[in-house]
Design a protein around this motif. Structure first.
Motif, PDB file in Angstrom:
ATOM      1  N   GLY A 293       0.787  -1.211   0.000  1.00 36.23           N
ATOM      2  CA  GLY A 293       0.000   0.000   0.000  1.00 36.23           C
ATOM      3  C   GLY A 293       0.825   1.269   0.000  1.00 36.23           C
ATOM      4  O   GLY A 293       2.046   1.266   0.216  1.00 36.23           O
ATOM      5  N   THR A 294       0.132   2.380  -0.238  1.00 34.21           N
ATOM      6  CA  THR A 294       0.731   3.710  -0.283  1.00 34.21           C
ATOM      7  C   THR A 294       0.106   4.563   0.807  1.00 34.21           C
ATOM      8  O   THR A 294      -1.127   4.674   0.880  1.00 34.21           O
ATOM      9  CB  THR A 294       0.479   4.357  -1.654  1.00 34.21           C
ATOM     10  N   PRO A 295       0.916   5.178   1.677  1.00 32.12           N
ATOM     11  CA  PRO A 295       0.335   6.005   2.746  1.00 32.12           C
ATOM     12  C   PRO A 295      -0.299   7.276   2.185  1.00 32.12           C
ATOM     13  O   PRO A 295       0.162   7.845   1.192  1.00 32.12           O
ATOM     14  CB  PRO A 295       1.541   6.321   3.628  1.00 32.12           C
TER      15      PRO A 295
ATOM     16  N   GLY B  63      -7.729  -1.065   1.077  1.00 28.22           N
ATOM     17  CA  GLY B  63      -6.917  -0.230   1.939  1.00 28.22           C
ATOM     18  C   GLY B  63      -7.597   0.134   3.229  1.00 28.22           C
ATOM     19  O   GLY B  63      -8.698  -0.334   3.543  1.00 28.22           O
ATOM     20  N   SER B  64      -6.935   0.992   3.980  1.00 26.75           N
ATOM     21  CA  SER B  64      -7.384   1.404   5.307  1.00 26.75           C
ATOM     22  C   SER B  64      -7.921   2.824   5.279  1.00 26.75           C
ATOM     23  O   SER B  64      -7.465   3.696   6.031  1.00 26.75           O
ATOM     24  CB  SER B  64      -6.231   1.287   6.309  1.00 26.75           C
ATOM     25  N   GLY B  65      -8.847   3.061   4.374  1.00 29.98           N
ATOM     26  CA  GLY B  65      -9.539   4.341   4.345  1.00 29.98           C
ATOM     27  C   GLY B  65      -8.618   5.529   4.224  1.00 29.98           C
ATOM     28  O   GLY B  65      -7.885   5.675   3.251  1.00 29.98           O
ATOM     29  N   GLY B  66      -8.628   6.399   5.226  1.00 32.65           N
ATOM     30  CA  GLY B  66      -7.847   7.625   5.174  1.00 32.65           C
ATOM     31  C   GLY B  66      -6.404   7.466   5.574  1.00 32.65           C
ATOM     32  O   GLY B  66      -5.707   8.463   5.776  1.00 32.65           O
ATOM     33  N   VAL B  67      -5.909   6.219   5.673  1.00 33.26           N
ATOM     34  CA  VAL B  67      -4.533   5.979   6.122  1.00 33.26           C
ATOM     35  C   VAL B  67      -3.653   5.445   4.999  1.00 33.26           C
ATOM     36  O   VAL B  67      -2.554   5.947   4.760  1.00 33.26           O
ATOM     37  CB  VAL B  67      -4.523   4.997   7.314  1.00 33.26           C
TER      38      VAL B  67
ATOM     39  N   ASN C 137       7.596  -9.006   5.690  1.00 32.83           N
ATOM     40  CA  ASN C 137       7.401  -7.641   5.205  1.00 32.83           C
ATOM     41  C   ASN C 137       7.197  -6.667   6.358  1.00 32.83           C
ATOM     42  O   ASN C 137       6.776  -7.052   7.448  1.00 32.83           O
ATOM     43  CB  ASN C 137       6.143  -7.574   4.323  1.00 32.83           C
ATOM     44  N   ALA C 138       7.463  -5.391   6.063  1.00 34.91           N
ATOM     45  CA  ALA C 138       6.952  -4.295   6.883  1.00 34.91           C
ATOM     46  C   ALA C 138       5.648  -3.863   6.220  1.00 34.91           C
ATOM     47  O   ALA C 138       5.652  -3.363   5.094  1.00 34.91           O
ATOM     48  CB  ALA C 138       7.947  -3.145   6.935  1.00 34.91           C
ATOM     49  N   GLU C 139       4.510  -4.027   6.903  1.00 31.53           N
ATOM     50  CA  GLU C 139       3.227  -4.003   6.213  1.00 31.53           C
ATOM     51  C   GLU C 139       2.389  -2.742   6.423  1.00 31.53           C
ATOM     52  O   GLU C 139       1.376  -2.565   5.753  1.00 31.53           O
ATOM     53  CB  GLU C 139       2.408  -5.236   6.615  1.00 31.53           C
ATOM     54  N   THR C 140       2.753  -1.871   7.346  1.00 30.63           N
ATOM     55  CA  THR C 140       1.957  -0.651   7.534  1.00 30.63           C
ATOM     56  C   THR C 140       2.845   0.569   7.391  1.00 30.63           C
ATOM     57  O   THR C 140       4.003   0.587   7.833  1.00 30.63           O
ATOM     58  CB  THR C 140       1.268  -0.634   8.909  1.00 30.63           C
ATOM     59  N   TYR C 141       2.277   1.618   6.771  1.00 30.17           N
ATOM     60  CA  TYR C 141       2.998   2.866   6.515  1.00 30.17           C
ATOM     61  C   TYR C 141       2.040   4.029   6.754  1.00 30.17           C
ATOM     62  O   TYR C 141       0.963   4.082   6.178  1.00 30.17           O
ATOM     63  CB  TYR C 141       3.522   2.920   5.076  1.00 30.17           C
ATOM     64  N   THR C 142       2.449   4.963   7.604  1.00 32.02           N
ATOM     65  CA  THR C 142       1.624   6.150   7.878  1.00 32.02           C
ATOM     66  C   THR C 142       2.536   7.366   7.998  1.00 32.02           C
ATOM     67  O   THR C 142       3.667   7.273   8.507  1.00 32.02           O
ATOM     68  CB  THR C 142       0.829   5.991   9.188  1.00 32.02           C
TER      69      THR C 142
END
Length: 712
Positions: free
Chosen positions: A267-269, A690-694, A327-332
């Motif tokens: 994903g893309t933050p 994706g995670s909505g606004g994140v 993986n590193a799976e979350t980016y904010t």
């Protein structure tokens, strides 16, 4: 795997495919000493690819009914349709059918689908030749290639009466190519496209004498990807050997395998809830990330016409899936919007095995002087999973999005086996169709499952077990006052697991399966003047026994929640003018939580009236093809997916999107076709999931592919 190893691996796969093509081609040439006859590659112009109302549909029923005689919504795309639209991934075929959409992620194998207001592997079953792929931990990773497929079929609405637990929304069946006894046919393709994409495959099927026939298909696919972590390498092999032991008995042994070093893009933050164009092609995963799937399937099918009006069928299968994520799976973005925080350094391994057997007897007879067909049978399958991970998933880093240094995977917790789960399922089922009158058919089905689940925590030594005993059914009627028109109605029930077939919800044995029921009415018809067919369906589905929190005691989960969907689907396919075909469908629905409490800040908050996450309430798909010269065809397609909510609170969403595709095909000779395909013609950025606004998982940008297909 480094670049040199990947290149060597690809070269080996390409060499193997080429060797297979040469060997098979030589074998064909040796068999055909007489002057060869050229087989024309299918270029069907009939305007009914997804409907095929008068053709038998094996996914909608085991009774051998046509789509017109099935009191349910069924669709199909054949291998010719798939090739015409240049669809390479199996799930890309399913989402071209009415009401189907996708919610892919590397964690679910990139294969999660949504239908009729219900999404995910727990609600949309996926099958290979009618054999259910059990969802171990939210993931299905096979099949991924369309090359060995004869067709993809979809039954929309509850399908548990046919395929067991986990099919309230739909069932998608990937039908493999079969050995052929009539003649030898070979085919091959090669393609090259954007981002150093290379694709190739070869296949042949035919007789080996009067009693034995075979098929063998192999393909490989490689791309560097439009960002660093979007590259992939895939190889796929599908083979089958059929033996006609007698005029009435055929045995078919199939061996399939797939290896997939998939994209590592998670994903893309978003910056303040919006996509920043400057980083839309930036990768944020670690340098040594991996997403790898290895699947193997062996099947033995027996088909015996035991007597006039009595047919016996049996299939035994064994499947293994080995999966590995690191993986590193979350980016904010941080508060200042200048750095990206990375977290969820996950390493997970699946070692999954599934063995099963399905037997049924089909009896043709008469009841009160009326034609009647009965199918009765039993099914058994056992699924085992060893799940290893590095929970509780520590590890974090901060990176500069404009001067990105990927770093490497690092976790404070070692990766070790976490749990072993086993599910043993036994089922008996029956279906019946009775011609109650010249214009009326009554179709009924019933299934009872006995499911024994055991979960062993390998770290604490705690073992828990749970038994389920669901009964599901279907009752429908079809009225056909003319050969071109039919009406139907159907009531069906289904079950879904709360948190995956091989998991206990909330770690407790207190909860049962969710229960679903559907009422559907529809019509199917033909328009001979334009070689057309159409279908329309209206439905209401309710899913009960969701986990919901007690308003007076937030720490207590109760199985009292409910969600529902009400919708309308239409489809039309025709050939209005010679050489011009059109295939179109659209779906609208209203999906809602009827009774649902979610814990927020330690207290329950009602989500009644909200739309479930990941469910589009509007979808549409159109594909049209025009033969503007004797050897030239142009195709244009569009697919629309409406807005989807990202959470139960409906405070963030994924925007609607429309994707345009186009193609130009030239038949250089009766046995050689060239196709130039353009995907995402407008080069739009859009969120698949994706995670909505994140964070959004973005779809592919504009890509171009030139491919050649030949038959021999």
């Amino acid at each position: 795997m480094n670049d040199s190893m990947r290149t060597a691996h690809w070269h080996k796969a390409a060499w193997a495919a080429g060797s297979l093509a040469l060997t098979l081609g030589a074998g064909v040439a040796a068999q055909e000493q007489a002057p060869a006859t050229v087989e024309v590659t299918e270029t069907r112009l009939a305007g009914n690819p997804t409907l095929s109302l008068d053709e038998r549909n094996e996914t909608g029923s085991r009774l051998g009914l046509s789509a017109r005689d099935t009191p349910a919504s069924v669709s199909r795309l054949t291998s010719a349709d798939i090739a015409e639209r240049s669809l390479m991934r199996a799930q890309d075929v399913a989402v071209r059918m009415p009401g189907m959409s996708e919610a892919p992620a590397p964690g679910n194998g990139g294969s999660s689908l949504s239908a009729r207001g219900f999404g995910g592997h727990n609600s949309v079953a996926q099958l290979v030749d009618g054999a259910r792929l059990v969802v171990a931990a939210g993931t299905i990773s096979y099949p991924f290639s369309t090359w060995p497929l004869a067709s993809v079929e979809v039954l929309r609405g509850p399908a548990s009466v046919l395929y067991g637990d986990g099919a309230i929304g739909a069932a998608v069946n990937y039908v493999a190519r079969k050995p052929r006894f009539d003649r030898t046919r070979g085919e091959a393709f090669f393609g090259a496209g954007s981002y150093d994409t290379l694709q190739g495959g070869v296949g042949v099927s035919g007789p080996l004498g009067e009693t034995v026939a075979y098929s063998a298909y192999a393909d490989a696919d490689r791309s560097h990807g439009y960002r660093r972590d979007n590259g992939y390498e895939r190889q796929n092999v599908s083979s089958a050997l059929a033996w006609r032991a007698s005029q009435d008995l055929t045995a078919t042994l199939s061996l399939d395998a797939g290896h997939n070093d998939d994209a590592r893009y998670f994903g893309t933050p978003l910056r303040n809830g919006r996509l920043d164009d400057s980083i839309r092609r930036t990768s944020f995963n670690v340098d040594d990330a991996l997403v790898r799937y290895n699947d193997r399937v062996a099947r033995l099918r027996l088909d015996y016409q035991a007597a006039a009006g009595l047919r016996l069928r049996n299939e035994t299968y064994y499947l293994t899936s080995k999966r590995h994520w690191r993986n590193a799976e979350t980016y904010t973005f941080d508060a200042a919007g200048t750095r990206v925080n990375r977290g969820d350094y996950l390493e997970i391994l699946h070692d999954q095995q599934q063995a099963g057997n399905r037997f049924d007897a089909m009896v043709d007879g008469r009841v009160a002087g009326r034609a009647n067909r009965l199918v009765v049978g039993f099914e058994w399958y056992r699924t085992r999973l060893v799940h290893s991970n590095n929970a509780p998933y520590g590890g974090a880093s901060v990176v500069d999005p404009y001067d990105f240094a990927p770093g490497v995977f690092s976790s404070p917790v070692p990766t070790i086996p976490g749990r072993r789960a086993e599910m043993d399922t036994r089922a008996v089922f029956l279906e019946n169709v009775l011609d109650v009158a010249a214009e009326w058919k009554l179709v009924a089905g019933l299934r009872r499952d006995v499911m024994d689940f055991d979960n062993h925590d390998l770290r604490t030594g705690v073992s828990l077990g749970k038994d389920y005993h669901p009964v599901t059914g279907r009752l429908g009627a079809v009225w056909q006052p003319s050969t071109q028109f039919s009406l139907y109605g159907q009531f069906g029930t289904a079950t879904d697991p709360l948190s995956g077939a091989l998991a206990l919800p909330n770690g407790s044995v207190s909860f049962d399966l969710t229960r679903g029921r559907q009422l559907e009415f529809g019509a199917k018809g033909g328009v001979p003047a334009v070689k057309g067919e159409w279908t329309v369906a209206a439905y209401r589905i309710e899913k009960r026994k969701l986990l919901s929190r007690d308003p007076d005691n937030p720490g207590v989960a109760q199985q009292i929640g409910q969600q529902s969907s009400t919708g309308l689907e239409i489809a039309f396919a025709a050939e209005p003018l010679p050489g011009w075909t059109i295939d179109a469908n659209a779906a609208v629905l209203r999906a809602r939580y009827d009774d649902f409490q979610e814990i927020v800040g330690g207290r329950p908050v009602a989500r009644d009236g909200n739309t479930p996450a990941g469910v589009p309430e509007r979808t549409a798909s159109v594909w049209t093809r025009w033969r503007f010269l004797p050897t030239w065809d142009a195709g244009l397609g569009t697919r629309y997916v409406g807005l989807r909510q990202s959470n139960a609170a409906n405070t963030a969403n994924l925007p609607a999107y429309t994707v345009l595709d186009a193609s130009l095909a030239w038949r250089q000779s009766p046995s050689l076709n060239w196709t130039l395909a353009l995907k995402n013609l407008a080069d739009r950025d859009y969120a698949l999931s994706g995670s909505g606004g994140v964070r959004w998982l973005l779809g592919a940008p504009r890509t171009v592919q030139l491919s050649a297909r030949t038959s021999f």
